[in-house]
Design a protein around this motif. Structure first.
Motif, PDB file in Angstrom:
ATOM      1  N   ASP A 114     -33.292  48.031 -63.170  1.00 43.98           N
ATOM      2  CA  ASP A 114     -32.100  48.567 -63.669  1.00 43.98           C
ATOM      3  C   ASP A 114     -32.091  49.584 -64.881  1.00 43.98           C
ATOM      4  N   LEU A 115     -32.921  48.916 -65.485  1.00 46.78           N
ATOM      5  CA  LEU A 115     -32.688  49.655 -67.580  1.00 46.78           C
ATOM      6  C   LEU A 115     -33.882  48.523 -67.437  1.00 46.78           C
ATOM      7  N   VAL A 116     -34.508  49.149 -68.630  1.00 50.02           N
ATOM      8  CA  VAL A 116     -35.986  49.665 -69.048  1.00 50.02           C
ATOM      9  C   VAL A 116     -35.694  50.187 -70.667  1.00 50.02           C
ATOM     10  N   SER A 117     -36.131  49.137 -71.452  1.00 50.35           N
ATOM     11  CA  SER A 117     -35.074  49.498 -73.215  1.00 50.35           C
ATOM     12  C   SER A 117     -37.141  49.282 -73.689  1.00 50.35           C
ATOM     13  N   GLY A 118     -36.971  49.575 -74.883  1.00 50.03           N
ATOM     14  CA  GLY A 118     -38.030  49.941 -75.364  1.00 50.03           C
ATOM     15  C   GLY A 118     -37.753  49.100 -76.398  1.00 50.03           C
ATOM     16  N   TRP A 119     -39.282  48.384 -76.843  1.00 49.50           N
ATOM     17  CA  TRP A 119     -39.762  47.543 -78.206  1.00 49.50           C
ATOM     18  C   TRP A 119     -40.836  48.111 -78.890  1.00 49.50           C
ATOM     19  N   ARG A 120     -39.529  48.526 -80.227  1.00 46.73           N
ATOM     20  CA  ARG A 120     -40.735  49.427 -81.200  1.00 46.73           C
ATOM     21  C   ARG A 120     -41.569  48.154 -82.484  1.00 46.73           C
ATOM     22  N   HIS A 121     -42.536  47.607 -81.102  1.00 49.42           N
ATOM     23  CA  HIS A 121     -43.148  46.694 -82.321  1.00 49.42           C
ATOM     24  C   HIS A 121     -44.216  46.407 -83.289  1.00 49.42           C
ATOM     25  N   GLN A 122     -44.310  48.003 -83.723  1.00 55.15           N
ATOM     26  CA  GLN A 122     -44.870  48.387 -84.988  1.00 55.15           C
ATOM     27  C   GLN A 122     -44.058  49.483 -85.488  1.00 55.15           C
ATOM     28  N   ARG A 123     -42.703  49.307 -86.341  1.00 54.68           N
ATOM     29  CA  ARG A 123     -42.285  50.522 -86.383  1.00 54.68           C
ATOM     30  C   ARG A 123     -42.195  50.616 -87.764  1.00 54.68           C
ATOM     31  N   GLN A 124     -42.250  51.626 -88.294  1.00 53.88           N
ATOM     32  CA  GLN A 124     -42.103  52.966 -89.232  1.00 53.88           C
ATOM     33  C   GLN A 124     -41.029  52.896 -89.883  1.00 53.88           C
ATOM     34  N   ASP A 125     -40.459  51.899 -90.835  1.00 50.76           N
ATOM     35  CA  ASP A 125     -39.225  51.747 -91.415  1.00 50.76           C
ATOM     36  C   ASP A 125     -39.139  51.134 -92.972  1.00 50.76           C
ATOM     37  N   HIS A 126     -38.431  51.366 -93.666  1.00 52.31           N
ATOM     38  CA  HIS A 126     -37.579  50.675 -94.809  1.00 52.31           C
ATOM     39  C   HIS A 126     -37.950  49.377 -94.201  1.00 52.31           C
ATOM     40  N   ALA A 127     -38.492  48.574 -95.219  1.00 56.87           N
ATOM     41  CA  ALA A 127     -38.373  46.554 -94.774  1.00 56.87           C
ATOM     42  C   ALA A 127     -37.179  46.383 -95.141  1.00 56.87           C
ATOM     43  N   VAL A 128     -36.480  46.937 -96.509  1.00 54.78           N
ATOM     44  CA  VAL A 128     -35.356  46.173 -96.609  1.00 54.78           C
ATOM     45  C   VAL A 128     -34.232  46.734 -95.830  1.00 54.78           C
ATOM     46  N   SER A 129     -33.922  47.681 -95.826  1.00 52.23           N
ATOM     47  CA  SER A 129     -32.641  48.742 -95.032  1.00 52.23           C
ATOM     48  C   SER A 129     -33.031  48.727 -93.899  1.00 52.23           C
ATOM     49  N   ARG A 130     -33.401  48.413 -92.993  1.00 51.57           N
ATOM     50  CA  ARG A 130     -33.696  49.277 -91.843  1.00 51.57           C
ATOM     51  C   ARG A 130     -34.205  47.745 -91.355  1.00 51.57           C
ATOM     52  N   LEU A 131     -35.625  47.212 -91.564  1.00 52.34           N
ATOM     53  CA  LEU A 131     -36.167  46.324 -90.395  1.00 52.34           C
ATOM     54  C   LEU A 131     -35.746  44.717 -90.971  1.00 52.34           C
ATOM     55  N   LEU A 132     -35.009  44.463 -92.165  1.00 52.26           N
ATOM     56  CA  LEU A 132     -34.877  43.164 -92.070  1.00 52.26           C
ATOM     57  C   LEU A 132     -33.743  42.549 -91.294  1.00 52.26           C
ATOM     58  N   PRO A 133     -32.442  43.893 -91.983  1.00 53.34           N
ATOM     59  CA  PRO A 133     -31.365  43.458 -91.097  1.00 53.34           C
ATOM     60  C   PRO A 133     -31.775  44.265 -89.383  1.00 53.34           C
ATOM     61  N   SER A 134     -32.420  44.413 -88.894  1.00 54.65           N
ATOM     62  CA  SER A 134     -32.372  44.556 -87.323  1.00 54.65           C
ATOM     63  C   SER A 134     -33.221  43.157 -86.690  1.00 54.65           C
ATOM     64  N   ARG A 135     -33.785  42.729 -87.415  1.00 57.86           N
ATOM     65  CA  ARG A 135     -35.015  41.486 -87.131  1.00 57.86           C
ATOM     66  C   ARG A 135     -33.429  40.704 -86.659  1.00 57.86           C
ATOM     67  N   ILE A 136     -32.449  40.710 -88.063  1.00 57.29           N
ATOM     68  CA  ILE A 136     -31.850  39.048 -88.308  1.00 57.29           C
ATOM     69  C   ILE A 136     -30.662  40.092 -86.453  1.00 57.29           C
ATOM     70  N   ALA A 137     -30.309  41.176 -86.298  1.00 53.95           N
ATOM     71  CA  ALA A 137     -28.886  41.160 -85.633  1.00 53.95           C
ATOM     72  C   ALA A 137     -30.000  41.191 -84.290  1.00 53.95           C
ATOM     73  N   ASN A 138     -30.903  41.379 -84.353  1.00 56.49           N
ATOM     74  CA  ASN A 138     -31.005  41.301 -82.999  1.00 56.49           C
ATOM     75  C   ASN A 138     -31.532  40.007 -82.425  1.00 56.49           C
ATOM     76  N   ARG A 139     -32.096  39.340 -83.176  1.00 54.89           N
ATOM     77  CA  ARG A 139     -32.316  37.695 -82.627  1.00 54.89           C
ATOM     78  C   ARG A 139     -30.995  37.266 -82.948  1.00 54.89           C
ATOM     79  N   LEU A 140     -30.326  37.500 -83.740  1.00 56.45           N
ATOM     80  CA  LEU A 140     -28.788  37.105 -83.387  1.00 56.45           C
ATOM     81  C   LEU A 140     -27.720  37.972 -81.847  1.00 56.45           C
ATOM     82  N   ILE A 141     -27.666  38.435 -81.458  1.00 52.25           N
ATOM     83  CA  ILE A 141     -27.798  40.029 -80.527  1.00 52.25           C
ATOM     84  C   ILE A 141     -28.286  38.532 -79.397  1.00 52.25           C
ATOM     85  N   ALA A 142     -29.382  39.117 -79.162  1.00 55.09           N
ATOM     86  CA  ALA A 142     -30.080  37.865 -77.595  1.00 55.09           C
ATOM     87  C   ALA A 142     -29.283  36.243 -78.068  1.00 55.09           C
TER      88      ALA A 142
END
Length: 321
Positions: A114-142
Motif C-alpha cells: 500500500d505504501l513504498v518508501s525510498g531509501w537513500r542508501h548513498q546520501r549526498q548531504d552534509h555529514a554533520v547537519s543532515r546525515l548524523l541527525p537523520s540517522r539518529i532520528a531514523n533509528r529512534l522513529i523505527a
C-alpha cells in the motif's frame, strides 16, 4: 486518473524547470493517465512565476499556490487534496530525489503493498547537519513506531489512494507518513533509490528540526498506542499516583496515632497530598480524553478500523489487496 506525482516546493526557482522536465520524462513512457501536481508553499522568490509560465505549455502540470508558507506537511496535504490519481508519488523539489526511480516504486507497489518508501542508501548531504541527525532520528522513529525503515526522511514515496485518504496531516507529521499509514493497517515496503547533491539554492532544513521531530514522534507514539483508548495511559498513571499517595497517607496516619510522631512539617506529607491530587487529575484527564476520542471518531463518521476486503460467498467487496 492513474498516477499523480505530488511535489511541494519552497524557494526552488532555479530547480523548477528541470524538475518538471525530469518528472514528466520519467512518467510519460509508462502509458498511464498522469498528472504532476506542484505545490508552491508561499515561496518568497520567483518560484510561483516560473510555475505559471510552465503550466501554460504542459497540460499535465497542476499548480497549487498557497497564500503563505505553511510548512511541508500542509503543502503535501494540499497536493494530496488536489490530486486525482489512484496512485500518488511524492518527491522533493530540490532535484536530490531522482524521478527516474518512480517506475521502480510503482513496480513494488503492484506487488501488493500500500505504501513504498525510498531509501537513500548513498546520501549526498552534509555529514554533520543532515546525515548524523537523520540517522539518529531514523533509528529512534523505527524503534518507537515499530515500522522498520532505514530512511523516514526520504520524500520519494508511492501510495495507494485509499491510504492517502485515511491520513490527516498536521504540524510536521509528513515525515511520519509510513507510521501513520501503518496505524491504519497499510502494508509497507522500502526500496533503495538514488540521491543527488543539490544543484541550486540552499537546503531549507537544518539540525534544529531534530527537536521538532522528537515532539512529533511523541504524538505518533501516543496515536499508535492509545488513540482509541487514552484512558489506559492517563487512568493507569492516575491510579498509580493515587495508590502511592494513599499508602503514604496511611503510613503517616499510623505514625501519628500509634507513635505520636509529628507529621505536620514532614515533606512526606506534602508528597502524599500531591500524589493524590495528581492521581485524581490524571484520572480526570483520561475521562476527558475518552470523550474527545469519541467525538473525534463519531463527529466525522470516522471508523476505528479499516477493512481491506470483505468476502461473502463468491462476492468480494472492499479494496483489493
Amino acid at each position: 486518473m492513474d498516477l499523480s506525482v505530488v511535489v511541494p516546493l519552497y524557494n526552488e526557482e532555479q530547480n523548477v524547470p528541470l524538475l518538471v522536465e525530469q518528472v514528466l520524462r520519467s512518467i510519460r513512457p509508462l502509458g498511464l493517465e498522469h498528472e504532476l501536481v506542484v505545490v508552491d508553499d508561499g515561496s518568497s522568490d520567483g518560484t510561483a512565476e516560473v510555475l505559471r509560465g510552465l503550466s501554460s505549455s504542459r497540460p499535465e502540470l497542476v499548480v497549487v499556490l498557497l497564500r503563505r508558507n505553511y510548512g511541508q506537511s500542509a503543502a503535501m496535504a494540499a497536493g494530496f487534496d488536489a490530486s486525482c490519481g489512484q496512485v500518488i508519488v511524492t518527491l522533493d523539489g530540490d532535484l536530490q530525489n531522482d524521478p527516474a526511480d518512480i517506475p521502480m516504486l510503482l513496480e513494488r507497489l503492484e506487488q501488493g503493498f500500500d505504501l513504498v518508501s525510498g531509501w537513500r542508501h548513498q546520501r549526498q548531504d552534509h555529514a554533520v547537519s543532515r546525515l548524523l541527525p537523520s540517522r539518529i532520528a531514523n533509528r529512534l522513529i523505527a524503534r518507537v513506531t515499530g515500522v522498520r525503515l532505514h530512511d523516514y526522511g526520504c520524500s520519494l514515496k508511492a501510495y495507494r489512494r485509499e491510504v492517502v485518504d485515511d491520513l490527516n496531516l498536521y504540524g510536521e507529521l509528513h515525515r511520519f507518513l509510513p507510521a501513520l499509514a501503518f496505524i491504519e493497517g497499510a502494508r509497507i515496503s522500502e526500496v533503495q533509490v538514488g540521491h543527488h547533491a543539490r544543484r541550486y539554492g540552499q537546503s531549507n532544513y537544518g539540525i534544529d528540526r531534530t527537536f521538532r521531530v522528537l515532539m512529533d514522534l511523541l504524538t505518533v507514539w501516543f496515536m499508535k498506542r492509545f488513540l482509541t483508548r487514552p484512558m489506559h495511559v492517563f487512568g493507569s498513571a492516575g491510579l498509580a499516583a493515587m495508590a502511592v499517595g494513599l499508602l503514604l497517607t496511611v503510613a503517616l496516619v499510623v505514625e501519628k496515632l500509634l507513635l505520636g510522631a509529628e507529621i505536620g512539617d514532614r515533606p512526606l506529607l506534602l508528597v502524599a497530598l500531591i500524589s493524590v491530587v495528581a492521581g485524581v487529575q490524571l484520572f480526570c484527564f483520561g475521562l476527558l480524553a475518552e470523550l474527545q476520542m469519541r467525538t473525534y471518531h463519531e463527529s466525522q463518521g470516522r471508523p476505528i478500523y479499516r477493512v481491506r476486503e470483505t468476502l461473502r460467498g463468491s462476492a468480494t467487496t472492499g479494496s483489493p489487496a
